[in-house]
Design a protein around this motif. Structure first.
Motif, PDB file in Angstrom:
ATOM      1  N   VAL A  95      -5.408 -32.508 -33.255  1.00 24.54           N
ATOM      2  CA  VAL A  95      -6.459 -33.141 -34.060  1.00 24.54           C
ATOM      3  C   VAL A  95      -5.877 -34.234 -34.945  1.00 24.54           C
ATOM      4  N   THR A  96      -4.780 -33.949 -35.631  1.00 22.72           N
ATOM      5  CA  THR A  96      -4.176 -34.965 -36.497  1.00 22.72           C
ATOM      6  C   THR A  96      -3.634 -36.136 -35.683  1.00 22.72           C
ATOM      7  N   ARG A  97      -3.155 -35.859 -34.497  1.00 22.58           N
ATOM      8  CA  ARG A  97      -2.699 -36.940 -33.613  1.00 22.58           C
ATOM      9  C   ARG A  97      -3.884 -37.834 -33.235  1.00 22.58           C
ATOM     10  N   GLY A  98      -5.015 -37.213 -32.896  1.00 20.13           N
ATOM     11  CA  GLY A  98      -6.189 -37.995 -32.538  1.00 20.13           C
ATOM     12  C   GLY A  98      -6.723 -38.812 -33.699  1.00 20.13           C
ATOM     13  N   ILE A  99      -6.697 -38.231 -34.917  1.00 19.53           N
ATOM     14  CA  ILE A  99      -7.151 -38.967 -36.097  1.00 19.53           C
ATOM     15  C   ILE A  99      -6.242 -40.145 -36.370  1.00 19.53           C
ATOM     16  N   ALA A 100      -4.930 -39.927 -36.236  1.00 24.59           N
ATOM     17  CA  ALA A 100      -3.977 -41.009 -36.479  1.00 24.59           C
ATOM     18  C   ALA A 100      -4.147 -42.147 -35.482  1.00 24.59           C
ATOM     19  N   ALA A 101      -4.455 -41.802 -34.237  1.00 24.09           N
ATOM     20  CA  ALA A 101      -4.611 -42.825 -33.199  1.00 24.09           C
ATOM     21  C   ALA A 101      -6.033 -43.362 -33.109  1.00 24.09           C
ATOM     22  N   ASP A 102      -6.989 -42.693 -33.782  1.00 25.76           N
ATOM     23  CA  ASP A 102      -8.400 -43.079 -33.748  1.00 25.76           C
ATOM     24  C   ASP A 102      -8.939 -43.068 -32.327  1.00 25.76           C
ATOM     25  N   ARG A 103      -8.600 -42.013 -31.595  1.00 21.67           N
ATOM     26  CA  ARG A 103      -9.045 -41.839 -30.208  1.00 21.67           C
ATOM     27  C   ARG A 103      -8.761 -40.401 -29.793  1.00 21.67           C
ATOM     28  N   VAL A 104      -9.223 -40.032 -28.591  1.00 23.67           N
ATOM     29  CA  VAL A 104      -8.868 -38.710 -28.075  1.00 23.67           C
ATOM     30  C   VAL A 104      -7.367 -38.713 -27.759  1.00 23.67           C
ATOM     31  N   PRO A 105      -6.655 -37.644 -28.079  1.00 13.72           N
ATOM     32  CA  PRO A 105      -5.189 -37.645 -27.923  1.00 13.72           C
ATOM     33  C   PRO A 105      -4.737 -37.322 -26.506  1.00 13.72           C
ATOM     34  N   TRP A 106      -5.102 -38.198 -25.561  1.00 13.88           N
ATOM     35  CA  TRP A 106      -4.734 -37.993 -24.161  1.00 13.88           C
ATOM     36  C   TRP A 106      -4.139 -39.257 -23.546  1.00 13.88           C
ATOM     37  N   GLY A 107      -3.554 -40.121 -24.351  1.00 10.29           N
ATOM     38  CA  GLY A 107      -3.184 -41.434 -23.853  1.00 10.29           C
ATOM     39  C   GLY A 107      -1.838 -41.549 -23.186  1.00 10.29           C
ATOM     40  N   ASN A 108      -0.987 -40.506 -23.228  1.00 10.90           N
ATOM     41  CA  ASN A 108       0.337 -40.568 -22.622  1.00 10.90           C
ATOM     42  C   ASN A 108       0.799 -39.161 -22.247  1.00 10.90           C
ATOM     43  N   MET A 109       1.982 -39.075 -21.657  1.00  7.76           N
ATOM     44  CA  MET A 109       2.469 -37.790 -21.166  1.00  7.76           C
ATOM     45  C   MET A 109       2.642 -36.786 -22.300  1.00  7.76           C
ATOM     46  N   TYR A 110       3.138 -37.225 -23.435  1.00 10.68           N
ATOM     47  CA  TYR A 110       3.327 -36.335 -24.585  1.00 10.68           C
ATOM     48  C   TYR A 110       2.009 -35.699 -24.998  1.00 10.68           C
ATOM     49  N   GLU A 111       0.985 -36.495 -25.134  1.00 11.46           N
ATOM     50  CA  GLU A 111      -0.314 -35.977 -25.555  1.00 11.46           C
ATOM     51  C   GLU A 111      -0.955 -35.104 -24.479  1.00 11.46           C
ATOM     52  N   PHE A 112      -0.720 -35.454 -23.218  1.00  9.78           N
ATOM     53  CA  PHE A 112      -1.271 -34.637 -22.133  1.00  9.78           C
ATOM     54  C   PHE A 112      -0.643 -33.246 -22.144  1.00  9.78           C
ATOM     55  N   ILE A 113       0.667 -33.159 -22.380  1.00  9.93           N
ATOM     56  CA  ILE A 113       1.327 -31.852 -22.434  1.00  9.93           C
ATOM     57  C   ILE A 113       0.774 -31.026 -23.590  1.00  9.93           C
ATOM     58  N   LEU A 114       0.586 -31.668 -24.740  1.00 11.75           N
ATOM     59  CA  LEU A 114      -0.007 -30.956 -25.874  1.00 11.75           C
ATOM     60  C   LEU A 114      -1.373 -30.383 -25.507  1.00 11.75           C
ATOM     61  N   SER A 115      -2.174 -31.168 -24.813  1.00 12.24           N
ATOM     62  CA  SER A 115      -3.527 -30.737 -24.465  1.00 12.24           C
ATOM     63  C   SER A 115      -3.518 -29.626 -23.417  1.00 12.24           C
ATOM     64  N   ALA A 116      -2.739 -29.816 -22.353  1.00 11.69           N
ATOM     65  CA  ALA A 116      -2.723 -28.826 -21.270  1.00 11.69           C
ATOM     66  C   ALA A 116      -2.176 -27.486 -21.749  1.00 11.69           C
ATOM     67  N   THR A 117      -1.126 -27.512 -22.578  1.00 15.77           N
ATOM     68  CA  THR A 117      -0.574 -26.255 -23.078  1.00 15.77           C
ATOM     69  C   THR A 117      -1.550 -25.560 -24.023  1.00 15.77           C
ATOM     70  N   PHE A 118      -2.335 -26.334 -24.775  1.00 13.34           N
ATOM     71  CA  PHE A 118      -3.339 -25.698 -25.631  1.00 13.34           C
ATOM     72  C   PHE A 118      -4.423 -25.042 -24.789  1.00 13.34           C
ATOM     73  N   ILE A 119      -4.850 -25.701 -23.725  1.00  8.91           N
ATOM     74  CA  ILE A 119      -5.825 -25.083 -22.825  1.00  8.91           C
ATOM     75  C   ILE A 119      -5.251 -23.786 -22.257  1.00  8.91           C
ATOM     76  N   GLY A 120      -3.966 -23.820 -21.906  1.00 13.31           N
ATOM     77  CA  GLY A 120      -3.334 -22.627 -21.367  1.00 13.31           C
ATOM     78  C   GLY A 120      -3.358 -21.471 -22.342  1.00 13.31           C
ATOM     79  N   ILE A 121      -3.053 -21.729 -23.611  1.00 14.57           N
ATOM     80  CA  ILE A 121      -3.027 -20.639 -24.593  1.00 14.57           C
ATOM     81  C   ILE A 121      -4.449 -20.184 -24.919  1.00 14.57           C
ATOM     82  N   ALA A 122      -5.407 -21.100 -24.908  1.00 13.15           N
ATOM     83  CA  ALA A 122      -6.804 -20.709 -25.127  1.00 13.15           C
ATOM     84  C   ALA A 122      -7.289 -19.808 -23.992  1.00 13.15           C
ATOM     85  N   ALA A 123      -6.918 -20.142 -22.756  1.00 14.55           N
ATOM     86  CA  ALA A 123      -7.279 -19.299 -21.620  1.00 14.55           C
ATOM     87  C   ALA A 123      -6.608 -17.931 -21.725  1.00 14.55           C
ATOM     88  N   TRP A 124      -5.397 -17.903 -22.266  1.00 10.69           N
ATOM     89  CA  TRP A 124      -4.697 -16.634 -22.445  1.00 10.69           C
ATOM     90  C   TRP A 124      -5.454 -15.728 -23.421  1.00 10.69           C
TER      91      TRP A 124
END
Length: 322
Positions: A95-124
């Motif tokens: 969330v703080t990354r998205g606020i800092a960038a003023d966009r959804v935080p999916w713009g590069n590999m770093y942000e994609f890993i953050l998102s995918a791993t969060f989905i993984g833990i939420a599914a867990w």
């Protein structure tokens, strides 16, 4: 906000590490989970007037559905609590990354890993609420989180910046949302898949490494069924994100649906492998361990698509930012 996001990532990794240590303590010193363990109850004797004694076997507990654990270790549930705190820090990082960038935080590999791993833990957490006795798997889920987030912070980290112009599209949100969601569930799915192969060997009498690691996990049948459920849920989402939304966006941005770009090719390879797993799983003549190996190969193709293509190949999808 960008600095806060970076600090929260450190907190997230450390929290997952503490959770992993707590799970490891329960795993090493606690009792084995009773999930799906088949147990024959003592035979009941039916006494008939003037007739012989007839023994009736009580039904066997089904191994197709996990059942609640019979004991709740304090350390194990403490590990779950720490994992919840880690997940809160994890979503805070996004969330703080998205606020800092003023966009959804999916713009590069770093942000994609953050998102995918969060989905993984939420599914867990969803799995854990549905089947509390699967808590022992939390050790390996936390291990994956520590490894992937550690790699994200040390190898794939990218400073906050604007989107690449080619990503400025409504299809960007649709495509990445579907791909990151399915990737996160595939990430979770590989945990019971790998443990199934080890537990299956352990139940057949193998006691060498790595089969000995599966001593305290649920039985093989329960792990295999969970593996199938996670992959069956994630596959249609991956199909939509990678092979439907992706090509539509490509046609809108580049004037073609398919261009044999390395990212497109590896996404298709992953789709073929996972489709092969589901087909093998539905074919009675294919052994379950063979089908499970196909699922693990599918996850390896996902890692290749995420790291190998982004770091070592060029193309229109080169948005790694590292």
């Amino acid at each position: 906000m960008a600095e806060l996001s970076d600090q929260l990532l450190v907190v997230t990794v450390l929290a997952y590490l503490v959770a992993m240590i707590c799970h490891a303590a329960e795993y090493a010193f606690g009792t084995r989970s009773h999930i799906g363990r088949a147990a024959m109850r003592p035979e009941r004797e039916l006494v008939m007037a003037g007739g012989p004694v007839v023994k009736e076997a009580a039904p066997i507990e089904s191994v197709s559905e996990p059942v609640p654990a019979r004991s709740n270790g304090l350390i194990g549930w403490a590990a779950v609590g720490v994992t919840v705190l880690a997940a809160l820090a994890h979503i805070g990082t996004l969330v703080t990354r998205g606020i800092a960038a003023d966009r959804v935080p999916w713009g590069n590999m770093y942000e994609f890993i953050l998102s995918a791993t969060f989905i993984g833990i939420a599914a867990w957490f969803v799995v854990l609420v549905r089947w509390p006795g699967l808590r022992h798997l939390g050790l390996f889920v936390a291990l994956f989180q520590v490894l992937l987030l550690g790699v994200a912070g040390m190898v794939a980290y990218t400073p906050v910046g604007p989107l690449v112009p080619a990503l400025d599209s409504a299809w960007f949100i649709i495509h990445i949302a579907a791909v990151s969601t399915s990737s996160g569930i595939f990430l979770l799915g590989v945990v019971p898949a790998a443990l199934y192969l080890m537990r299956n060997g352990y139940e057949k009498g193998k006691r060498s490494f790595p089969y000995s690691l599966a001593k305290n996990v649920p039985n093989a049948a329960a792990l295999e069924r969970l593996t199938f459920r996670l992959h069956a849920f994630a596959f249609p989402i991956w199909t939509f994100g990678a092979l439907i939304a992706g090509p539509i966006w490509a046609e809108a941005s580049w004037g073609r649906y398919w261009g044999w770009d390395p990212k497109e090719v590896w996404a298709f390879i992953s789709w073929i492998v996972y489709a092969g797993y589901l087909h093998a799983r539905a074919t009675p003549s294919v052994r379950r361990n063979v089908a499970t190996w196909i699922a693990i190969v599918g996850f390896l193709t996902m890692l290749m698509n995420l790291f190998g293509v982004n770091l070592f190949f060029g193309g229109l999808h080169s948005y790694a930012g590292v």
